[in-house]
Structure formats: C-alpha cells, structure tokens
Motif scaffolding. Sequence first.
Motif: not given
Length: 64
Positions: A11-17, A50-51
């Motif tokens: 999967a392509r991962v988009v992290a929010i931090a 990003a999404e």
Amino acid sequence: MAVRLAKAADARVVAIACGRDRTDHAEQVLGADVAVDYRDPAFPECLAQAEGEGIDVQSRRSPR
C-alpha cells in the motif's frame, strides 16, 4: 506497526503527525511514503496532494 503492515501489503502510506521530527520519523524510520504535519497552516493542501485519488484505509493510534 500499521505503517509496516500497510507497506507489506504494497500500500501507499500517508502518515499524519505533529512536528517535523515526527513526520521525518514516519518517513525515514517507519517507511511512510509521505508524512504531513497537521499543524502546518497548509495542511489541507498538503494532505490533498498526498492522498491523490483518495484514502482506502485509515488507522489511528490509541491515545496513551
């Protein structure tokens, strides 16, 4: 753990931090494809970029 599981499933991962150190950690250590800082004034635009075509699965870390 969620990032690594998603990457293992190709999967392509988009992290929010929160903060540069945590977004860097998400990308460099955990392996997220991109990480976005939710305190950045440009957050909505950064997340939209990003999404790409949307988000299929969302995971949230439990509060401590």
